[in-house]
Write a protein that holds these residues in place. Sequence first.
Motif, PDB file in Angstrom:
ATOM      1  N   ARG A 131       0.836  -1.195   0.000  1.00 41.34           N
ATOM      2  CA  ARG A 131       0.000   0.000   0.000  1.00 41.34           C
ATOM      3  C   ARG A 131       0.873   1.248   0.000  1.00 41.34           C
ATOM      4  N   THR A 132       0.211   2.394  -0.035  1.00 36.75           N
ATOM      5  CA  THR A 132       0.929   3.661  -0.046  1.00 36.75           C
ATOM      6  C   THR A 132       1.656   3.863   1.274  1.00 36.75           C
ATOM      7  N   LEU A 133       2.843   4.443   1.194  1.00 37.39           N
ATOM      8  CA  LEU A 133       3.613   4.684   2.401  1.00 37.39           C
ATOM      9  C   LEU A 133       2.885   5.654   3.322  1.00 37.39           C
ATOM     10  N   PRO A 134       2.748   5.321   4.603  1.00 35.53           N
ATOM     11  CA  PRO A 134       2.087   6.227   5.553  1.00 35.53           C
ATOM     12  C   PRO A 134       2.986   7.407   5.884  1.00 35.53           C
ATOM     13  N   PRO A 135       2.422   8.528   6.339  1.00 34.92           N
ATOM     14  CA  PRO A 135       3.244   9.698   6.670  1.00 34.92           C
ATOM     15  C   PRO A 135       4.209   9.442   7.823  1.00 34.92           C
ATOM     16  N   ASP A 136       3.892   8.477   8.655  1.00 37.47           N
ATOM     17  CA  ASP A 136       4.778   8.203   9.794  1.00 37.47           C
ATOM     18  C   ASP A 136       5.655   6.969   9.543  1.00 37.47           C
ATOM     19  N   LYS A 137       6.076   6.801   8.279  1.00 43.01           N
ATOM     20  CA  LYS A 137       6.926   5.643   7.959  1.00 43.01           C
ATOM     21  C   LYS A 137       8.232   5.672   8.749  1.00 43.01           C
ATOM     22  N   TRP A 138       8.630   6.876   9.205  1.00 42.66           N
ATOM     23  CA  TRP A 138       9.869   6.993   9.972  1.00 42.66           C
ATOM     24  C   TRP A 138       9.806   6.162  11.242  1.00 42.66           C
ATOM     25  N   ARG A 139       8.568   5.991  11.785  1.00 42.68           N
ATOM     26  CA  ARG A 139       8.424   5.172  12.994  1.00 42.68           C
ATOM     27  C   ARG A 139       8.773   3.717  12.699  1.00 42.68           C
ATOM     28  N   ILE A 140       8.384   3.254  11.513  1.00 39.11           N
ATOM     29  CA  ILE A 140       8.670   1.866  11.136  1.00 39.11           C
ATOM     30  C   ILE A 140      10.169   1.679  10.954  1.00 39.11           C
ATOM     31  N   ILE A 141      10.814   2.654  10.292  1.00 37.95           N
ATOM     32  CA  ILE A 141      12.270   2.593  10.129  1.00 37.95           C
ATOM     33  C   ILE A 141      12.938   2.579  11.498  1.00 37.95           C
ATOM     34  N   SER A 142      12.448   3.425  12.409  1.00 37.47           N
ATOM     35  CA  SER A 142      13.005   3.484  13.760  1.00 37.47           C
ATOM     36  C   SER A 142      12.856   2.143  14.467  1.00 37.47           C
ATOM     37  N   ASN A 143      11.710   1.497  14.281  1.00 34.13           N
ATOM     38  CA  ASN A 143      11.481   0.180  14.899  1.00 34.13           C
ATOM     39  C   ASN A 143      12.430  -0.873  14.329  1.00 34.13           C
ATOM     40  N   ILE A 144      12.672  -0.778  13.011  1.00 39.83           N
ATOM     41  CA  ILE A 144      13.597  -1.722  12.380  1.00 39.83           C
ATOM     42  C   ILE A 144      15.000  -1.534  12.942  1.00 39.83           C
ATOM     43  N   TYR A 145      15.412  -0.280  13.081  1.00 36.44           N
ATOM     44  CA  TYR A 145      16.733  -0.007  13.649  1.00 36.44           C
ATOM     45  C   TYR A 145      16.819  -0.505  15.091  1.00 36.44           C
ATOM     46  N   ARG A 146      15.730  -0.357  15.824  1.00 39.76           N
ATOM     47  CA  ARG A 146      15.721  -0.858  17.203  1.00 39.76           C
ATOM     48  C   ARG A 146      15.865  -2.382  17.215  1.00 39.76           C
ATOM     49  N   ASP A 147      15.188  -3.044  16.285  1.00 38.19           N
ATOM     50  CA  ASP A 147      15.331  -4.502  16.180  1.00 38.19           C
ATOM     51  C   ASP A 147      16.788  -4.891  15.960  1.00 38.19           C
ATOM     52  N   ILE A 148      17.466  -4.127  15.101  1.00 35.17           N
ATOM     53  CA  ILE A 148      18.871  -4.417  14.806  1.00 35.17           C
ATOM     54  C   ILE A 148      19.730  -4.192  16.053  1.00 35.17           C
ATOM     55  N   ILE A 149      19.494  -3.074  16.747  1.00 31.90           N
ATOM     56  CA  ILE A 149      20.238  -2.779  17.979  1.00 31.90           C
ATOM     57  C   ILE A 149      20.070  -3.906  18.987  1.00 31.90           C
ATOM     58  N   ASN A 150      18.860  -4.418  19.113  1.00 31.53           N
ATOM     59  CA  ASN A 150      18.593  -5.480  20.091  1.00 31.53           C
ATOM     60  C   ASN A 150      19.329  -6.771  19.747  1.00 31.53           C
ATOM     61  N   ARG A 151      19.705  -6.932  18.487  1.00 31.16           N
ATOM     62  CA  ARG A 151      20.460  -8.123  18.087  1.00 31.16           C
ATOM     63  C   ARG A 151      21.871  -8.121  18.680  1.00 31.16           C
ATOM     64  N   SER A 152      22.326  -6.958  19.117  1.00 26.63           N
ATOM     65  CA  SER A 152      23.655  -6.886  19.737  1.00 26.63           C
ATOM     66  C   SER A 152      23.696  -7.667  21.042  1.00 26.63           C
ATOM     67  N   GLN A 153      22.522  -7.809  21.683  1.00 27.31           N
ATOM     68  CA  GLN A 153      22.405  -8.491  22.979  1.00 27.31           C
ATOM     69  C   GLN A 153      23.270  -7.830  24.042  1.00 27.31           C
ATOM     70  N   ASN A 154      23.595  -6.568  23.805  1.00 26.25           N
ATOM     71  CA  ASN A 154      24.385  -5.795  24.768  1.00 26.25           C
ATOM     72  C   ASN A 154      23.445  -4.814  25.462  1.00 26.25           C
ATOM     73  N   PRO A 155      23.153  -5.011  26.751  1.00 27.74           N
ATOM     74  CA  PRO A 155      22.194  -4.134  27.441  1.00 27.74           C
ATOM     75  C   PRO A 155      22.614  -2.669  27.467  1.00 27.74           C
ATOM     76  N   PHE A 156      23.920  -2.392  27.449  1.00 26.20           N
ATOM     77  CA  PHE A 156      24.381  -1.005  27.448  1.00 26.20           C
ATOM     78  C   PHE A 156      24.096  -0.336  26.101  1.00 26.20           C
ATOM     79  N   ILE A 157      24.287  -1.067  25.009  1.00 26.12           N
ATOM     80  CA  ILE A 157      23.988  -0.533  23.682  1.00 26.12           C
ATOM     81  C   ILE A 157      22.492  -0.280  23.543  1.00 26.12           C
ATOM     82  N   GLU A 158      21.684  -1.223  24.004  1.00 30.05           N
ATOM     83  CA  GLU A 158      20.230  -1.066  23.941  1.00 30.05           C
ATOM     84  C   GLU A 158      19.780   0.137  24.767  1.00 30.05           C
TER      85      GLU A 158
END
Length: 482
Positions: A131-158
Amino acid sequence: MNTKETKFDYVYRNLRERIVSGVIPKGNRLSSSRKLCDEFHVSIYTITNVLNKLKEEGMIEIEPRKTPIVVYNTNENKDLAEKILSQRDVFLQLYETMALIIPPILTFSSKGLESTNLLPHYIEIEKIKKRTLPPDKWRIISNIYRDIINRSQNPFIEDLYNNFELHSYLSFFAEEQKAYTGISIRDSIPDIKHLVTKLNLSDPLKRYEHFNKVYNTAFSIIKCSLENLEKSVKTLPAQTGEFTWDIRRGKNYQYKQITQDLIDKIGRGIYPYDTFLPSEAMLAKEYNVSVSTIRKSLSIMFQIGFTKTINGKGTLVITPSDANNYEINKFPNLKQDALSYLYALQLMLLIIGIASYRAAEKFSESEIEILTDNAKDTNTISFDNLLSEIINKTDLKPLKEILIQTNEVIEWGYYLSLYNNKTQSIYKLNKKSLQACYYLKKKDYHSFAFEMEDCFRLILKAVRKYMIEVNNIKEAKDIFIP
């Protein structure tokens, strides 16, 4: 000893700021209590108390068997633009710091990521493709980046990433500010398909280039936005606020700090083996605590084999045996401290090169000579002096705060005392410190930065190996070396 922010205070401040700043807008739901426990590394009791306070303040509504829903409307905050301008200097330094250190952290965290299908928020990407990109697509990108950060398994990085989110007011720069400046950071966010393509690449350099471009573009837009926003007001508000990060929040028990400090001094030779520590009364006066707190610290030191009590004489410093080191695995708090040390080393390894390169040109010739002479002294850990100078010369306040906080966890003497090969490791560390000084003297700042990284890599490798093989701390195997 200073009073530190409690776990409750931190979680409350973080969630409230996310709501007020629009990161979690009106009508959206918070994560479940269990997920919040995992994110902030706190108990369900703490999360429940935080949610109840937010409810009392009219920020959220809590319904039976549903996650809390946000009822606070950011758009009704008419003073938000003025608040942003009052922290202009903080935002400029914050976003510059993020542009410097988040790309390498994301690149490291995405290591081993074979496909974006493995990320929890990947399903949102699949929905958007249809579908068409929503105006708040930046939130989805932010969530994806957070998912990647959490893969570090480093509580200080998170936790650091959470703190960036807390201070950055990204929602304002992505949405609300367009009404004031005509600029929006969301207009420059990469297309979802472009993001997926880049993340599916196996080449870490190309991933880094992607992350670096995104964050440096964001920083450029923030600078332009603040300049335009400043033009919309007659008088610039007085500058307030600062970036803060308490890496040990909720864990700064006095007796634990004293224990680590005493063992650190033993490792550095301030309290040599086969000598007596100052009396309990003298230590209580030095640390400004009660004698009972000192006794609790000494009790832990006795348990792990650093001291023993001689009746009528005092507390004698002794050399820990391998048996004592093995016992560390049986004490949950000591085991967690050891893992925290590795996590802090891992984070420092990812950011020290950047800090070193920026600080390098600020060293005077006389300072370099003094550091070089110190590095030639085999009786000291000269790297510590070099690191302190880099931190002192760091001009970006958020980056400096991160370095200071991370360095607090890295108790050199404390952990070097835990294994018998410390003399060899100190020799190698001093040798690398000396090489770093030579690069600094030659004004070869890239090599200087790399050598500083390699110093941390050396310690991380040595202590991680020892914790796995001697302390039998199996979790250390999952802490990878950048």
